[in-house]
Design an enzyme around this catalytic site. Structure first.
Site, PDB file in Angstrom:
ATOM      1  N   HIS A   1       0.681  -1.047  13.418  1.00 35.08           N
ATOM      2  CA  HIS A   1       0.354  -1.524  12.076  1.00 35.08           C
ATOM      3  C   HIS A   1      -1.153  -1.561  11.884  1.00 35.08           C
ATOM      4  O   HIS A   1      -1.905  -1.448  12.833  1.00 35.08           O
ATOM      5  CB  HIS A   1       0.923  -2.939  11.877  1.00 35.08           C
ATOM      6  CG  HIS A   1       0.318  -3.920  12.828  1.00 35.08           C
ATOM      7  ND1 HIS A   1       0.714  -4.008  14.151  1.00 35.08           N
ATOM      8  CD2 HIS A   1      -0.677  -4.837  12.683  1.00 35.08           C
ATOM      9  CE1 HIS A   1      -0.015  -4.921  14.765  1.00 35.08           C
ATOM     10  NE2 HIS A   1      -0.873  -5.444  13.905  1.00 35.08           N
TER      11      HIS A   1
ATOM     12  N   HIS B   1      -7.598  -0.292  11.782  1.00 39.55           N
ATOM     13  CA  HIS B   1      -7.229   0.423  13.001  1.00 39.55           C
ATOM     14  C   HIS B   1      -5.774   0.163  13.379  1.00 39.55           C
ATOM     15  O   HIS B   1      -5.160  -0.786  12.891  1.00 39.55           O
ATOM     16  CB  HIS B   1      -8.134  -0.010  14.160  1.00 39.55           C
ATOM     17  CG  HIS B   1      -7.913  -1.426  14.574  1.00 39.55           C
ATOM     18  ND1 HIS B   1      -8.445  -2.489  13.874  1.00 39.55           N
ATOM     19  CD2 HIS B   1      -7.201  -1.971  15.599  1.00 39.55           C
ATOM     20  CE1 HIS B   1      -8.079  -3.621  14.455  1.00 39.55           C
ATOM     21  NE2 HIS B   1      -7.313  -3.340  15.501  1.00 39.55           N
TER      22      HIS B   1
END
EC number: 3.1.-.-
Length: 172
Positions: A34, A115
């Site tokens: 995620h 990220h």
């Protein structure tokens, strides 16, 4: 209860990230790959009801966007975390800012770096080997994002979706 806000990339990107996470991320079983938009925060039922209404408004003001993942990077020397870098486009930054203002707690600990974590809590030698080999790979992935999720943490430490918010399609 602990909550967080994130969006999930496509299955193809999740599969790629999980090919590393299985071995190198102790949180592998706790949450799928995620992009975190809001770190965990505490909220009671009443507060979360207010925030859900707010999240619907934010989702309605947001157009779907495309993310680009184009390299492997690291948070070293601060931590031995390796991640797939998501280009910090304006749409993601705007969303991040909205989730840290108004009724939302401003719980920012670090500067925002979009990220997808693929490895963390590695010992020094392992970190060097994994980062060295991943750096040589070519990551050029594009993905369409059209929603984000409010997550909550279960007693066993795992995170699960409380509610999804589709851009431009929420009924308030």
């Amino acid at each position: 209860m602990k909550y967080g806000i994130a969006f999930f990339p496509s299955k193809a990107i999740q599969d790629e990230a999980n090919s590393y996470r299985k071995r190198y991320d102790p949180h592998y079983a706790l949450i799928p790959p995620h992009i975190t938009l809001k770190e965990s925060f505490e909220a009671d039922d009443e507060t979360i009801d207010e925030l859900v209404t707010e999240l619907k408004h934010i989702a309605n003001e947001t157009e779907p966007f495309t993310i680009n993942v184009n390299k492997v990077s690291t948070f070293a020397p601060v931590t031995n975390t390796i991640y797939l870098k998501v280009e910090p486009i304006q749409e993601i930054i705007d969303l991040y800012e909205k989730l840290h203002s108004g009724k939302f707690p401003d719980n920012r600990e670090f500067s925002f770096v979009p990220h997808i974590t693929v490895a963390q809590k590695l010992l020094e030698d392992e970190y060097s080997d994994v980062f060295g080999s991943m750096k040589m790979k070519n990551f050029q992935v594009e993905d369409k994002i059209d929603r984000f999720q409010l997550l909550y943490q279960l007693d066993n430490g795992a995170w699960t979706v409380f509610e999804s918010f589709v851009f431009g399609k929420e009924h308030v």
